[in-house]
Design an enzyme around this catalytic site. Structure first.
Site, PDB file in Angstrom:
ATOM      1  N   ASN A 142       7.596   0.448   9.502  1.00 48.12           N
ATOM      2  CA  ASN A 142       7.284   0.488  10.922  1.00 48.12           C
ATOM      3  C   ASN A 142       8.384  -0.216  11.700  1.00 48.12           C
ATOM      4  OD1 ASN A 142       4.813   1.841  10.647  1.00 48.12           O
ATOM      5  ND2 ASN A 142       3.714  -0.076  10.271  1.00 48.12           N
TER       6      ASN A 142
ATOM      7  N   ASN B  61      -8.682   5.220  12.745  1.00 48.42           N
ATOM      8  CA  ASN B  61      -7.823   5.969  13.667  1.00 48.42           C
ATOM      9  C   ASN B  61      -8.590   6.997  14.484  1.00 48.42           C
ATOM     10  OD1 ASN B  61      -5.800   4.490  12.499  1.00 48.42           O
ATOM     11  ND2 ASN B  61      -4.747   6.215  11.568  1.00 48.42           N
TER      12      ASN B  61
ATOM     13  N   SER C 213      -5.526   1.790  10.019  1.00 47.27           N
ATOM     14  CA  SER C 213      -4.099   1.552  10.225  1.00 47.27           C
ATOM     15  C   SER C 213      -3.637   0.324   9.445  1.00 47.27           C
ATOM     16  CB  SER C 213      -3.800   1.360  11.710  1.00 47.27           C
ATOM     17  OG  SER C 213      -4.284   0.098  12.166  1.00 47.27           O
ATOM     18  N   SER C 214      -2.325   0.277   9.183  1.00 45.69           N
ATOM     19  CA  SER C 214      -1.780  -0.864   8.439  1.00 45.69           C
ATOM     20  C   SER C 214      -2.026  -2.169   9.182  1.00 45.69           C
ATOM     21  CB  SER C 214      -0.277  -0.661   8.210  1.00 45.69           C
ATOM     22  OG  SER C 214       0.409  -0.533   9.443  1.00 45.69           O
TER      23      SER C 214
ATOM     24  N   LYS D  60       8.004   7.826  16.263  1.00 50.91           N
ATOM     25  CA  LYS D  60       7.223   7.011  15.321  1.00 50.91           C
ATOM     26  C   LYS D  60       6.815   5.701  15.980  1.00 50.91           C
ATOM     27  CE  LYS D  60       9.442   4.546  12.278  1.00 50.91           C
ATOM     28  NZ  LYS D  60      10.202   4.048  11.090  1.00 50.91           N
TER      29      LYS D  60
ATOM     30  N   SER E 244       0.819  -1.212   0.000  1.00 51.65           N
ATOM     31  CA  SER E 244       0.000   0.000   0.000  1.00 51.65           C
ATOM     32  C   SER E 244       0.854   1.264   0.000  1.00 51.65           C
ATOM     33  CB  SER E 244      -0.929  -0.002   1.221  1.00 51.65           C
ATOM     34  OG  SER E 244      -1.803  -1.104   1.185  1.00 51.65           O
ATOM     35  N   LEU E 245       1.685   1.442   1.037  1.00 54.41           N
ATOM     36  CA  LEU E 245       2.471   2.665   1.147  1.00 54.41           C
ATOM     37  C   LEU E 245       3.526   2.753   0.048  1.00 54.41           C
ATOM     38  CD1 LEU E 245       3.161   5.253   2.712  1.00 54.41           C
ATOM     39  CD2 LEU E 245       4.775   3.886   4.058  1.00 54.41           C
TER      40      LEU E 245
ATOM     41  N   ASN F  10      -1.638   1.265  16.310  1.00 56.45           N
ATOM     42  CA  ASN F  10      -1.814   0.060  15.498  1.00 56.45           C
ATOM     43  C   ASN F  10      -2.594  -1.053  16.180  1.00 56.45           C
ATOM     44  OD1 ASN F  10      -0.316  -0.147  12.674  1.00 56.45           O
ATOM     45  ND2 ASN F  10       0.796   1.303  13.936  1.00 56.45           N
TER      46      ASN F  10
END
Length: 298
Positions: free
Chosen positions: A97, A195, A246-247, A177, A10-11, A185
């Protein structure tokens, strides 16, 4: 700039697609996705939109690039590092992440930049990625300080109209982060909420506790991350990405392995080195691992 996106999920697909508007981009990803991109190009939809035609392949080695952008899941970092060692790349930037940059740095003889990204992304179909929220990419030298390489990379991202900041305090930003990931998450994945649901009430409190624990562990590691900064970071990201899933939530919904080990597991393990307990992160990790075992993905 010649950019290799290693991990076109995705990202990676979203950022790589945006970069492809002005740079020579190669996406490395799964067969169905890259086959569609190779045949008809990549559609970017949502709050960012466009159609680009990057190179796309499943081949992981033998590439030649100025920059390798690593966006694989954290548990695939070791394999990514080994594959990139068989490529001719001048520099690497991680937008993953967890604290994965050290794995890349230990395997590669090129500079490794640290990075974060708060863009919302969802791979809705092969060859089609949705931008669910415009965030920011922050990047810089892994050990902090100024870096001409980081400045050049930041300019390449800004040339593609990606909101980008080049920072000199990446050690603290990496832990910030991690605190944000620890707060958002698992809570969203276990509660099955977007979120924005963490803006108030009990879920908000759980997210803050996980972030505060992470900030305390950062300080044990010699990184000055006040609890207040971690809490404010959670609130800021929740507000900016309220509609995002969220992922980790996306992984749970798809029945896939999560990044619990690199996020909550990393906080628990690092705390244990210092004889410190992080009960919220430990509980979240235990629940997610139990779900993974039940699904047969662990």
């Amino acid at each position: 700039m010649r950019i290799l996106v290693f991990g076109a999920g995705s990202l990676g697909t979203l950022v790589g697609g945006l970069l492809a508007a002005v740079h020579d981009v190669t996406l490395v990803g799964r067969k169905r996705h890259v086959a569609r991109v190779s045949k008809t190009g990549l559609d970017i939809v949502g709050v960012e939109s466009g159609h680009v035609t990057p190179t796309a392949t499943t081949t992981e080695t033998g590439h030649d690039a100025d920059l390798a952008l690593v966006t694989v899941k954290s548990f695939d970092t070791q394999a990514a590092a080994e594959a990139l060692a068989a490529c001719d790349v001048d520099a690497v930037l991680s937008l993953q992440n967890g604290l994965t940059e050290e794995i890349l740095d230990s395997h590669l003889d090129v500079p490794v930049l640290a990075g974060t990204a708060t863009y919302g992304a969802r791979l809705v179909a092969p060859g089609r990625v949705e931008c669910t929220g415009i965030g920011r990419v922050v990047l810089g030298a892994l050990d902090g300080g100024t870096s001409p390489l980081a400045e050049r990379t930041g300019k390449a991202f800004r040339d593609a109209d990606i909101n980008t900041l080049v920072a000199s305090n990446m050690p603290r930003r990496r832990w910030e982060k991690l605190a944000v990931n620890a707060g958002i998450n698992a809570v969203t994945a276990l509660a099955r909420v977007e979120n924005g649901a963490l803006a108030s009430d009990e879920a908000h409190d759980v997210a803050h506790r996980a972030a505060r624990e992470t900030a305390r562990v950062a300080r044990l590691e010699g990184v000055n991350l006040p609890n207040r900064v971690a809490r404010e970071a959670i609130d800021r990201v929740v507000a900016q990405t309220a509609a995002n899933r969220s992922s980790m939530l996306q992984d749970v919904e798809a029945g896939k392995r999560t990044e619990v080990d690199a996020i909550h597991g990393a906080v628990v393990e690092t705390a244990a080195k210092h004889g410190h307990e992080v009960p919220t992160n430990r509980t979240l990790a235990a629940l997610l691992r139990a779900w993974e075992r039940g699904e047969g993905v662990r």
